[in-house]
Design a protein around this motif. Sequence first.
Motif, PDB file in Angstrom:
ATOM      1  N   THR A   1      -3.004   9.428   3.488  1.00  0.00           N
ATOM      2  CA  THR A   1      -3.685   8.623   2.475  1.00  0.00           C
ATOM      3  C   THR A   1      -3.533   7.140   2.777  1.00  0.00           C
TER       4      THR A   1
ATOM      5  N   LYS B   1       2.037   1.841  -3.529  1.00  0.00           N
ATOM      6  CA  LYS B   1       0.934   2.307  -4.376  1.00  0.00           C
ATOM      7  C   LYS B   1       0.649   3.786  -4.148  1.00  0.00           C
ATOM      8  N   VAL B   2       0.552   4.184  -2.896  1.00  0.00           N
ATOM      9  CA  VAL B   2       0.264   5.581  -2.604  1.00  0.00           C
ATOM     10  C   VAL B   2       1.411   6.478  -3.086  1.00  0.00           C
TER      11      VAL B   2
ATOM     12  N   ILE C   1      -7.633   2.715  -4.970  1.00  0.00           N
ATOM     13  CA  ILE C   1      -6.187   2.895  -5.030  1.00  0.00           C
ATOM     14  C   ILE C   1      -5.604   2.080  -6.176  1.00  0.00           C
TER      15      ILE C   1
ATOM     16  N   GLN D   1      -9.441  -0.067  -1.264  1.00  0.00           N
ATOM     17  CA  GLN D   1      -8.266  -0.627  -1.930  1.00  0.00           C
ATOM     18  C   GLN D   1      -8.477  -0.656  -3.446  1.00  0.00           C
TER      19      GLN D   1
ATOM     20  N   VAL E   1      -9.474  11.466  -3.866  1.00  0.00           N
ATOM     21  CA  VAL E   1      -9.187  10.134  -4.395  1.00  0.00           C
ATOM     22  C   VAL E   1     -10.485   9.416  -4.727  1.00  0.00           C
TER      23      VAL E   1
ATOM     24  N   VAL F   1      -6.662   4.501   3.595  1.00  0.00           N
ATOM     25  CA  VAL F   1      -6.906   3.204   2.962  1.00  0.00           C
ATOM     26  C   VAL F   1      -7.041   2.136   4.036  1.00  0.00           C
TER      27      VAL F   1
ATOM     28  N   MET G   1       1.005   7.820  -6.378  1.00  0.00           N
ATOM     29  CA  MET G   1      -0.032   8.842  -6.485  1.00  0.00           C
ATOM     30  C   MET G   1       0.411  10.200  -5.953  1.00  0.00           C
TER      31      MET G   1
ATOM     32  N   ASP H   1      -6.217  10.665  -9.486  1.00  0.00           N
ATOM     33  CA  ASP H   1      -5.240   9.578  -9.443  1.00  0.00           C
ATOM     34  C   ASP H   1      -3.881  10.029  -8.920  1.00  0.00           C
TER      35      ASP H   1
ATOM     36  N   ILE I   1       0.831  -1.192   0.000  1.00  0.00           N
ATOM     37  CA  ILE I   1       0.000   0.000   0.000  1.00  0.00           C
ATOM     38  C   ILE I   1       0.878   1.259   0.000  1.00  0.00           C
TER      39      ILE I   1
END
Length: 880
Positions: free
Chosen positions: A389, A93-94, A403, A400, A368, A393, A97, A373, A90
């Motif tokens: 962020t 992934k963030v 994201i 999820q 978000v 999540v 962004m 994005d 996670i």
Amino acid sequence: MRLTQLPLTASVNKPTKTSLVALGILLGLSGCGENNNVNQQDKQTAVTPAMVDDTAAKSSLAIWPDLKPAIAKDDALEAKIDALVAKMTIEQKVAQMIQPEIRDITVEDMRKYGFGSYLNGGGAYPNNDKHATPADWIALAESLYQASIDDSVDGINIPTMWGTDAVHGHNNVIGATLFPHNIGLGAANNPKLIEQIAAITAKEVMVTGIDWVFAPTVAVVRDDRWGRTYEGYSEDPQIVKAYSYAIVEGLQGSVNGDFLSDQHVISTVKHFLGDGGTENGIDQGDNIASEQDLYDIHAQGYVGGLNAGAQSVMASFNSWHGVKNHGNKYLLTDVLKDKLHFDGFVVGDWNGHGQVANCTNESCAQAVNAGLDIFMVPTVAWKPLYENTIAQVNNGDISQARIDDAVKRILRVKFRAGLFDKPSPANRPLSGKTELIGQASHRDVARQAVRESLVLLKNNQGLLPLAPNAKVLVAGDAADNIGKQSGGWSITWQGTDNQNSDFPGATSIYAGINKLVTQAGGKATLSVAGEFDPQQKPDVAIVVFGEEPYAEGNGDIDNLEYQRGDKRDLALLHKLTAQGIPVVSVFISGRPMWVNAELNSSDAFVAAWLPGSEGQGVADVLFTQADDKVSHDFVGKLSFSWPATPQQTQVNVPLAQHNTEQAQADYQPLIPYGYGLTYQSTASDAVVLDNLSEDNLAATQTLVDLPLFERAVKSPWSMYIANASERQGLSSSVAQNSALTIRTMDRVVQEDARLVSFNGSEQGTVGLISNFPRDLRAYSNSDAALSVSINATQALQKPLWLGMACEGDCRKQIDIATQVNTQVGEWQSLSFSLACFADEPMDFAKIVMPFYLATDAAAEIRFSDVVIQAASTENTIKCN
């Protein structure tokens, strides 16, 4: 620049030098390419019912077309994306962004976090050096790229990408080719030329190792008071649609050909949606168009850009019917992603997520969830935003799945752009080929664009074209000023603080004229003030004048009168015509303006817009060859209607679907859309532009009261408090600092007033501020007044200052303690003429604080209903 958080403080009516220095720091407000919104602590606004996102309930998706995706789905690519996402944490992934700015991160930050992208705002350079070389840009790109793919810390090696505002060429880089701004290109109405310009821009950008360009702007401007008018190609959505397709294809390549090859960059169609249609032309304001008009007028550039395969779309600062677009799920997801089938990513604008209701720069799940994005998050806010962020999540505020969708979109674009396969920035085919920066062939195209963008509005007795062997006086402060002719977004964000030496290889308008005339045996003399040897009276004077450079926010004005209150350019024209010298006016501007007096005083008048670095393109059209043959005729046509009065700010040619008999009758510009003379034009072709009314109608202009705080703070203002060392915005119903405590209270209706308790330990301030200066000259030039309802619970023993402040080292404040003390413990309405605040150096064209209260007394003050009244009343205090 950054906004240093200092308060508006003073203990005397006349500001001291020290206090003005502090105030200058306080008012050093900046905007979207550099710092186009103030830190969120400085700009929280009260949440009102209008800010609730209920647009989907009152909207109809049937209005929007089902666009066929420009790029067919690639199952193999999607499988590769899914596999990579499945491996990511996670945190990783963030990080994809989060888009920080080069002034706020280090190479080690990139190595640790692995940001998906980063940017340089307007006025940001490697090593904070305005004169950074292409090698410096490449070195930064290479170091951040290598850090992003170093998996020794974060365990993942996804390449980052660099985004930049190359909006009329690679305009942040010294020596780059600067093309005319969009308004001039719209007048050329040549999509093929536009595609060529975009392809050249892509090459010059790639020389510096950058992957991604924040262009094109496809705003369809409806009110020319907007400070970004010059970023619009036309008031006609069809020109914008065609240009958007052309520019996207020029930047990215054809989806059926060299799409995102090593000669092309990722493009960004911006700003979604309706930024050109805000009420009163206020930047970042509210667009209240119907949904049908939102599509018919404001969305056509997206139809063009998405059909060409645009891979990113930037969300807009503006609201639609009170809902900030960065948090509007209906527009970002239901319309853009689902109905228009956009499969790239949506990037935010400079901390635009922080303007969403109940959000801050450091936290915004709503954005978000709405479909954003990538957070564009300059300043140190990137770190808490990243952490918040992740937490959102983990606690379920953001799913999820949302994201994963955002990350897949980002990776999809990166794979399509070949970022996983291309060499590193320093090793790409065009990287370091500095001969491409400002290359002669590129400048030739820019010079062509200048020629085609010029619009001839007036040519009495066929004064133009001029013989090149004449004695020519070149006057006006824009004649030999490359920065002024280039406008905003030129090396610096606002286009200010530049010299000709900052544009190596460029040519001023005077330099182009001088070269052409000298080669033909004539003589060109430069005198900004229009002076000349009486024994060498010129045959003709070319006067080059116009608007000073500006960018978003700072360019907003309240009517279209040119040089209101300071007609120095008109005086120059009068001076020359009084001596019997024929005058050719070359007008530099980012919008059509009310220049009736200047038109009257010109024998010929050319709208040159903001031509950029190749000023010689102007001379190419104004003069014949030595044999009297015309080399280049005028071809430009107005893509914006020209106003008949300063107040005619929304004069737009009726669209085909709106072109009723009544619409035609209501369309009454001075000069219509599509107008432009050529050297073949006859008198019957021309609009008569002599003996025009020079009455600016100020006396008959209808002003209405301007509420600043009435039940709630009114846009674009926000409320703040300050002590001697810092200022903070209000994000809750109660706030405090070392000088005061403030809370909401009910006077007539819920929370329609504020209670401020000053503790007397130091000076405290409460007031209203805008992130950009606002033009309030219409009010200051009339019998207007600043009114406030106020209640002091006990008599004041020290001054209570009521003040206003403008951009820079300027403010004016008056002590109102005597008036307040006349009705202690009771509400009273006090009204003060704006003339009370009009002394030097106050500039009502650039007001950033229209109201503040300050005191170092121990006092409890209640206030509500802060209004700029259009007219004084018998109770208005006039001041001596």
